[in-house]
Design a protein around this motif. Structure first.
Motif, short mmCIF file in Angstrom:
data_model
loop_
_atom_site.label_atom_id
_atom_site.label_comp_id
_atom_site.label_asym_id
_atom_site.label_seq_id
_atom_site.Cartn_x
_atom_site.Cartn_y
_atom_site.Cartn_z
N LYS A 225 -9.19 6.29 -2.90
CA LYS A 225 -9.24 6.23 -1.44
C LYS A 225 -7.93 5.68 -0.88
O LYS A 225 -7.34 6.25 0.06
N ILE A 226 -7.45 4.58 -1.46
CA ILE A 226 -6.20 3.97 -1.00
C ILE A 226 -5.03 4.93 -1.19
O ILE A 226 -4.18 5.08 -0.30
N ARG A 227 -5.00 5.59 -2.35
CA ARG A 227 -3.89 6.51 -2.63
C ARG A 227 -3.87 7.66 -1.62
O ARG A 227 -2.80 8.06 -1.14
N ARG A 228 -5.05 8.17 -1.27
CA ARG A 228 -5.09 9.29 -0.31
C ARG A 228 -4.61 8.85 1.06
O ARG A 228 -3.93 9.61 1.78
N VAL A 229 -4.94 7.63 1.46
CA VAL A 229 -4.45 7.11 2.75
C VAL A 229 -2.93 6.98 2.71
O VAL A 229 -2.24 7.36 3.67
N ARG A 230 -2.40 6.48 1.62
CA ARG A 230 -0.94 6.33 1.51
C ARG A 230 -0.24 7.68 1.58
O ARG A 230 0.83 7.80 2.17
N VAL A 231 -0.83 8.69 0.96
CA VAL A 231 -0.23 10.02 0.99
C VAL A 231 -0.11 10.52 2.43
O VAL A 231 0.93 11.08 2.83
N VAL A 232 -1.16 10.33 3.22
CA VAL A 232 -1.13 10.77 4.63
C VAL A 232 -0.05 10.00 5.40
O VAL A 232 0.72 10.60 6.18
N LEU A 233 0.02 8.70 5.20
CA LEU A 233 1.03 7.89 5.90
C LEU A 233 2.44 8.30 5.48
O LEU A 233 3.34 8.42 6.33
N ASP A 234 2.65 8.51 4.17
CA ASP A 234 3.98 8.92 3.68
C ASP A 234 4.37 10.28 4.25
O ASP A 234 5.53 10.49 4.63
N ARG A 235 3.40 11.19 4.31
CA ARG A 235 3.70 12.53 4.83
C ARG A 235 4.09 12.45 6.31
O ARG A 235 5.00 13.13 6.77
N TYR A 236 3.38 11.61 7.05
CA TYR A 236 3.70 11.45 8.48
C TYR A 236 5.11 10.89 8.66
O TYR A 236 5.87 11.37 9.51
N ALA A 237 5.46 9.87 7.87
CA ALA A 237 6.75 9.20 8.03
C ALA A 237 7.90 10.01 7.42
O ALA A 237 9.06 9.80 7.78
N GLY A 238 7.58 10.89 6.46
CA GLY A 238 8.63 11.61 5.77
C GLY A 238 9.33 10.77 4.72
O GLY A 238 10.38 11.16 4.21
N GLN A 239 8.74 9.66 4.36
CA GLN A 239 9.27 8.75 3.34
C GLN A 239 8.16 7.77 2.96
O GLN A 239 7.15 7.67 3.66
N PRO A 240 8.34 7.05 1.84
CA PRO A 240 7.29 6.09 1.46
C PRO A 240 7.12 5.00 2.52
O PRO A 240 8.08 4.43 3.01
N VAL A 241 5.87 4.75 2.88
CA VAL A 241 5.53 3.75 3.88
C VAL A 241 5.25 2.43 3.17
O VAL A 241 4.68 2.41 2.08
N MET A 242 5.67 1.33 3.76
CA MET A 242 5.39 0.01 3.19
C MET A 242 3.94 -0.36 3.51
O MET A 242 3.55 -0.39 4.68
N THR A 243 3.17 -0.63 2.46
CA THR A 243 1.75 -0.93 2.65
C THR A 243 1.34 -2.12 1.80
O THR A 243 1.93 -2.40 0.75
N ASP A 244 0.32 -2.80 2.26
CA ASP A 244 -0.36 -3.85 1.49
C ASP A 244 -1.85 -3.61 1.70
O ASP A 244 -2.46 -4.15 2.62
N GLY A 250 -5.98 -3.34 5.07
CA GLY A 250 -4.78 -4.18 5.01
C GLY A 250 -3.78 -3.75 6.06
O GLY A 250 -4.15 -3.30 7.15
N THR A 251 -2.50 -3.87 5.71
CA THR A 251 -1.41 -3.65 6.65
C THR A 251 -0.51 -2.52 6.19
O THR A 251 -0.26 -2.37 5.00
N ALA A 252 -0.02 -1.74 7.15
CA ALA A 252 0.98 -0.71 6.86
C ALA A 252 2.08 -0.79 7.91
O ALA A 252 1.80 -1.01 9.10
N LEU A 253 3.32 -0.65 7.46
CA LEU A 253 4.47 -0.57 8.35
C LEU A 253 5.04 0.83 8.23
O LEU A 253 5.62 1.18 7.20
N VAL A 254 4.87 1.62 9.27
CA VAL A 254 5.26 3.02 9.25
C VAL A 254 6.61 3.17 9.95
O VAL A 254 6.71 2.93 11.16
N PRO A 255 7.67 3.56 9.23
CA PRO A 255 8.98 3.72 9.87
C PRO A 255 9.01 4.95 10.77
O PRO A 255 8.58 6.04 10.38
N VAL A 256 9.52 4.77 11.99
CA VAL A 256 9.63 5.87 12.95
C VAL A 256 10.96 5.75 13.68
O VAL A 256 11.48 4.65 13.87
N PRO A 257 11.54 6.87 14.12
CA PRO A 257 12.81 6.81 14.86
C PRO A 257 12.64 6.30 16.29
O PRO A 257 13.59 5.78 16.88
N CYS A 272 -6.05 9.94 8.22
CA CYS A 272 -6.25 8.98 7.13
C CYS A 272 -7.73 8.85 6.79
O CYS A 272 -8.11 8.80 5.61
N ALA A 273 -8.56 8.78 7.83
CA ALA A 273 -10.00 8.65 7.61
C ALA A 273 -10.56 9.88 6.91
O ALA A 273 -11.40 9.78 6.00
#
Length: 416
Positions: A225-244, A250-257, A272-273
């Motif tokens: 479940k966690i891995r699938r959420v990370r994949v969606v966040l990474d795809r949105y950001a176009g790079q690995p998202v920092m997550t805990d 938990g917390t995610a920091l999604v980089p955006v321009p 993500c859901a």
């Protein structure tokens, strides 16, 4: 009779021609054809820089063809040292982000083309040599697959370790409110993004996690479940998202321009859901990392909002402070909140009356709708509302009292 050992009576031949010299002579042309097939059938290779394809990729294709010629000439397995160039090439592809399956497929395609090239002029009397050729090709293919996979995975493990370390250090600095500069990573440095969407997430259990009879299976379901959420966040950001993240969120920091539209973020949480296969309750805010206090402040506020949403029974989805202003303010400790909560103290030991009041207010003072929701007669609702007024001195039919009743209920739900 031919064989896989030294001392055989003749070279491997098909169609009357020795295979090793034939393969060496045709290596340049055959290598070019293999390269053309790679580019037409494996899109990953078309994404590489042109100089990489014309240089290292073309060289390793021809080197591998000549390796097979050496194997056929000696009629014994390739020495481990003879695979060094393939290992180096696999490590370089790993650094470039080429998927391992594409590399292995490229080698399999090359072996198939070598077999086709060498057996094109086969005669009925060549069966024994053809069978030995196949044994050599398959054994060398296994050697290459093993060597290339090991070199690729070793390189990726090192890269991921360095990059994860850099991201972890950057995330820790952002959450601690420290001034952030460049952090070491795979490409030299990891620079803070222009903006971060800070997300606090509560992940409801996936159905597979609720199988209490299979604890290991539940843990695996949570990780998936966690891995699938990370994949969606990474795809949105176009790079690995920092997550805990853990199984509950938990917390995610999604980089955006730049700060994205709110509807876009709502779509992100919905995606993500869907990927998680479980409802997600989330809060978000955009922060500028140039202000060291911005990220930790936003993360703290998001966390408070999610806890508030869960306490007050809000439905899953994405929220911001503007969506819960009154509840958020009433959740702050203070005398005003305590005094509001005390307005309903007379109902502390009368849960039926308290539930009736909550339902009556939720149904916009509609006695029939409240009765239907509570499975009682409308006259029962009317009686209970009269009792609430007698005990508290507050009537939902007086505008001022109605505001106080709403606030008192919120204060009770939002309090400790």
């Amino acid at each position: 009779m031919t064989g896989d050992k030294t001392g055989t009576t003749h070279d491997l031949r098909i169609g009357g021609r020795p295979l090793a010299p034939l393969l060496r002579a045709r290596a340049p042309r055959l290598s070019q054809r293999v390269l053309e097939r790679l580019l037409s059938e494996l899109p990953t290779y078309t994404e590489l820089p042109r100089e990489a394809v014309a240089g290292d990729v073309a060289d390793i294709v021809q080197h591998s063809v000549r390796l097979f010629a050496d194997v056929l000439e000696r009629r014994r397995p390739a020495a481990d040292a003879a695979l060094a160039r393939q290992r180096e090439s696999a490590a370089q592809r790993a650094e470039e982000g080429v998927p391992l399956d594409a590399i292995i497929t490229a080698y399999h395609l090359g072996v198939a083309m070598i077999a086709e090239e060498l057996t094109a002029d086969a005669r009925p009397g060549d069966v024994a040599d053809i069978l030995e050729l196949q044994r050599h090709l398959l054994r060398t293919q296994r050697q290459l697959t093993s060597a290339v996979s090991a070199a690729y995975l070793e390189t990726r493990q090192l890269i991921d370790s360095q990059e994860d370390g850099g991201r972890h250090a950057l995330m820790a600095a952002l959450l601690a409110g420290e001034p952030v500069g460049d952090r070491s990573g795979r490409r030299g440095v990891l620079r803070p993004a222009d903006w971060y969407v800070t997300l606090a997430l509560f992940l409801a259990p996936h159905p597979d996690e609720t199988d209490h009879g299979r604890a290991p299976g539940a843990a695996i379901a949570a990780r998936r479940k966690i891995r699938r959420v990370r994949v969606v966040l990474d795809r949105y950001a176009g790079q690995p998202v920092m997550t805990d993240l853990d199984a509950t969120g938990g917390t995610a920091l999604v980089p955006v321009p730049a700060p994205p539209p709110w509807d876009e973020l709502r779509g992100l949480v919905a995606a993500c859901a869907k990927a998680a296969g479980a409802p997600i309750t989330a809060a978000a805010a955009t922060a500028d990392p140039a202000d060291p206090a911005a990220v930790p402040s936003a993360v703290s506020q998001n966390t408070d909002i999610v806890e508030l949403l869960l306490r007050t029974g809000r439905p899953p989805g994405l929220y911001r402070l503007a969506d819960v202003l009154l509840e958020y303010q009433l959740s702050r400790p203070g005398e005003a909140r305590d005094r509001l909560a005390l307005l309903l103290a007379p109902l502390d030991h009368k849960p039926v009356l308290l539930t009736t009041l909550e339902t009556y207010l939720r149904e916009d003072l509609d006695r029939t709708a409240t009765a239907t929701s509570l499975h009682v007669h409308p006259n029962t609702v009317a009686y209970r509302i009269r009792r609430i007024t007698e005990l508290t001195g507050l009537s939902p039919h007086r505008p001022t009292d109605l505001h106080h009743l709403h606030a008192a209920l919120l204060a009770r739900r939002c309090g400790p």
